[in-house]
Scaffold this active site. Structure first.
Site, short mmCIF file in Angstrom:
data_model
loop_
_atom_site.label_atom_id
_atom_site.label_comp_id
_atom_site.label_asym_id
_atom_site.label_seq_id
_atom_site.Cartn_x
_atom_site.Cartn_y
_atom_site.Cartn_z
N CYS A 182 0.90 -0.83 0.25
CA CYS A 182 -0.33 0.29 0.31
C CYS A 182 1.09 1.38 0.02
O CYS A 182 1.81 1.40 1.08
CB CYS A 182 -1.08 -0.19 1.20
SG CYS A 182 -2.06 -1.33 1.25
N ASP A 220 32.68 15.37 -11.90
CA ASP A 220 31.55 15.21 -12.92
C ASP A 220 32.29 15.99 -13.75
O ASP A 220 31.96 15.58 -15.55
CB ASP A 220 30.31 14.70 -12.67
CG ASP A 220 29.88 14.28 -14.16
OD1 ASP A 220 29.62 13.22 -14.48
OD2 ASP A 220 28.55 15.09 -14.43
#
Length: 679
Positions: free
Chosen positions: A96, A634
């Site tokens: 749920c 990066d």
């Protein structure tokens, strides 16, 4: 077993008698529906035994023997806790959206979960102190393989004061086991059903199963026609834009069916992505229902009811509202919870827990109490009672019962007047709902024994505290007191608490070696600042040159890294499992290009984070600095494949109990004087 068989088995009594057996106390008899108990307490099928009707003592006799309610289960606000909820498992066959994170939850090793004998022993201890209602929950309790024999053993406590044995379930497999549960003494079922649309059911539960739940509802109603006397309630968590349009359809369910549909305000738990605008309040739901049913009437609630009950005149059933978020019912709360790993929670929204499992297992050398160990302990207790000529008391079978009661009593006495409000709950660390009804802040008792001398040296005695809970001197204690928060981790201290590094241990590790979040509920909020630094070191001069001239193909390296660091600081609790969510008031990330000095160049990064809260922000500062460095890496890796990230560390920490620290050394004593350095 067809319903006719159930009816014939129960034919010897009238419906009122059935309710007495399944919902009331049986005095002086261990006989129950469909089963008999031997003198040793084991269960066997009757052999042509004629059931005897329930024995009812005169009211005067009952009043004469009445005793005050247990002090162990009475808190400082005079609330008497006679309702115990026990989670039988962490597992569930649904997913749920409001209950469990989409990725699921890590399950505890089987050894850490309560065994069936341990659940029975704890149930008996609580019933002996006045608990009259036990509700079995999960996870999903019906997935537990031994659910029926477990319920039979708990049901036997009816002769010692247990009046109600209830179940909270998603209903997926209930219809297969329901008749056996009725025979075990089941009196009430709360079934979760958030939508009447089969397709929407699959969306909200991430599984199929609507037809199975409907079958279970009909099974309960069918057995009730034959005298089973099961109180059936349907629980629906209402979420805006998802199932709130079905309010009227749920009310219509009560037109012909004797059930109570309860609408629950959407509540925040770890991993359920709670947002206030998703919550539909009680008052809004009531207004929307009254547009269709203007004659909706209020039904008088009982003292400890969790819901506000209403009924449409002429309808067979009722509706209710569980208003945990907007109108809490804490003032009359009579509920305690035991999680499947044996922790006692005195409040659903509390993040403080006490391990009863560890105390219980002390009587078995710290090992789980299995059926064999249980039989031995039971025989010892029976022999003892035979010598005392006392066969009337509940068969508790817990050799260290008094220690259990002391710990339970202390936890209950520390229960607050009410839980936090909406603004705090959504940021407060707590278990996912699926694991409440097994890893946030857990208070586990230390298994080491304290000497009388240690207790005598306690500088901060706690009234009524059992010896293993008394906070002792730093380095010799099983616990510490910070403000009013009692910490009961295994001899836990930190570098800030003692000058002897040999005494320092990990604050996030329990005595059993498992990781747990440290409690901050008792700390005092104050201004806190932390600063972390690191560097990205290049191996060629081209990277620095391109960064300075803004010629890196991916864009503005310093600007992007700065934003990345700020965003990461705000998401630290999502990245580091044991970090508390913190309302940050300020984040700054500064990056500077340094060239020369015999190097190809470097980017120096400094991240400063501030908040006003109960815990420090060192992790937020470290996360900001490291994420900014990773972003630089990066964006520049195409230019310099040999660069490195170096020197990540906290260089400044201010605020809280420990004072001001620079480069790992205290420079100011703790207290108000450190606030002059804050940003």
């Amino acid at each position: 077993m067809p319903p006719r068989a159930v009816s014939s088995r129960l034919a010897w009594m009238k419906p009122r008698s059935l309710q007495t057996l399944t919902g009331g106390c049986r005095v002086g008899s261990l006989r129950k529906v469909g089963t008999a108990f031997t003198a040793a307490g084991s269960i066997s099928e009757p052999h042509n035994a004629v059931p005897t009707p329930p024995v009812r003592l005169p009211r005067r006799e009952l009043l004469k023997d009445a005793k005050p309610f247990s002090d162990f289960l009475t808190d400082t606000f005079h609330r008497q806790h006679d309702y115990l909820r026990i989670s039988l498992t962490e597992r569930c066959n649904l997913r749920c959206v409001y209950c469990m994170p989409e990725e699921g939850v890590p399950l505890s090793p089987p050894r850490e979960l309560l065994t069936t004998p341990e659940i029975v022993m704890l149930s008996s201890v609580f019933v002996s102190q006045g608990v009259s209602k036990i509700r079995l929950t999960g996870g999903e309790p019906t997935v537990r393989k031994d659910i029926l024999p477990l319920m039979q053993q708990i049901g036997s406590l009816r002769s010692h004061g247990l009046r109600e044995l209830c179940l909270t379930t998603n209903g997926l497999t209930l219809h297969r086991k329901l008749e056996g549960m009725v025979e075990a003494g089941l009196t009430g079922v709360n079934m979760s059903l958030d939508t009447l649309d089969p397709w929407q059911f699959q969306v909200m539960t991430r599984r199929k199963g609507f037809d199975a739940v409907t079958k279970s509802i009909n099974k309960v109603l069918e057995l009730n026609k034959h005298g089973a006397g099961i109180k059936l309630k349907i629980n629906a968590v209402v979420m805006r834009g998802i199932n709130d349009r079905e309010l009227i359809s749920f009310v219509e369910m009560t037109r012909e069916k004797d059930i109570e549909v309860r609408f629950i305000e959407y509540m925040p738990f770890d991993g359920n992505k709670w947002k206030e605008n998703k919550m539909v309040s009680y008052s809004e739901m009531l207004d929307r229902i009254r547009e269709t049913f203007p004659n909706l009437e209020k039904v008088r609630d009982h003292k400890n009811d969790t819901s506000k009950t209403y009924q449409v005149p002429g309808f067979a059933g009722k509706i209710g509202f569980i208003t945990s978020m907007t109108h809490n019912f804490c003032g009359t709360c009579n509920r305690l919870r035991i999680t499947s790993d044996g922790n006692l929670k005195v409040c659903l929204f509390g993040n403080v827990e006490v391990s009863l499992r560890d105390i219980l297992r002390e009587s078995n050398g710290g090992e789980p109490i299995d059926e064999e160990a249980y039989r031995v302990m039971r025989q010892v207790e029976l022999d003892r009672r035979q010598q005392l000529l006392d066969q009337s008391a509940p068969l508790i079978l817990a050799p260290n019962e008094q220690k259990l009661l002391e710990v339970i009593g202390m936890a209950v006495k520390r229960k607050k007047a009410k839980h936090a409000g909406i603004g705090e709950l959504e940021h407060m660390k707590n278990r996912p709902m699926i694991l409440i009804d097994s890893l946030p802040t857990t208070l586990r008792t230390d298994r080491s024994q304290n000497s009388a001398g240690d207790v005598a040296r306690s500088p901060l005695p706690v009234l009524g505290a059992p010896r293993h809970f008394v906070p002792l001197a730093p380095g010799t204690a099983t616990g510490y007191v910070y403000g009013q928060q009692l910490r009961c981790f295994s001899r836990t201290s930190s570098r800030h608490d003692t000058d002897d590094d040999s005494r320092a241990t990990l604050t996030h590790v329990s005595p059993s070696g498992s990781a747990h979040m440290v409690s901050i509920s008792g700390k005092i909020a104050s201004k806190r600042v932390a600063k972390a630094v690191c560097s990205v070191v290049f191996t060629n001069e081209m990277a620095c040159k391109l960064i300075r001239e803004d010629q890196i193909k991916k864009g503005d390296v310093l600007g992007v890294a700065r934003v990345a660091g700020i965003m990461a600081a705000k998401r630290t609790a999502d990245l580091i499992p044991l970090c508390h969510p913190i309302a940050i008031t300020k984040v700054t990330v500064d990056l500077a290009v340094r060239e020369g000095e015999g190097e190809a160049g470097r980017i120096e990064i400094e991240a400063t984070v501030a908040c006003e809260g109960k815990t420090g922000v060192e992790m937020e500062a470290l996360t900001a600095a490291s994420t900014a460095a990773l972003t630089v890496y990066d964006m520049c890796k195409a230019v310099d494949k040999g660069m490195s990230i170096e020197g990540l560390r906290v260089v400044l920490k201010e605020g809280g109990k420990s004072g001001r620290w620079v480069d790992g050394a205290r420079v100011d004593p703790p207290g108000p004087t450190s606030e002059q350095h804050m940003l």
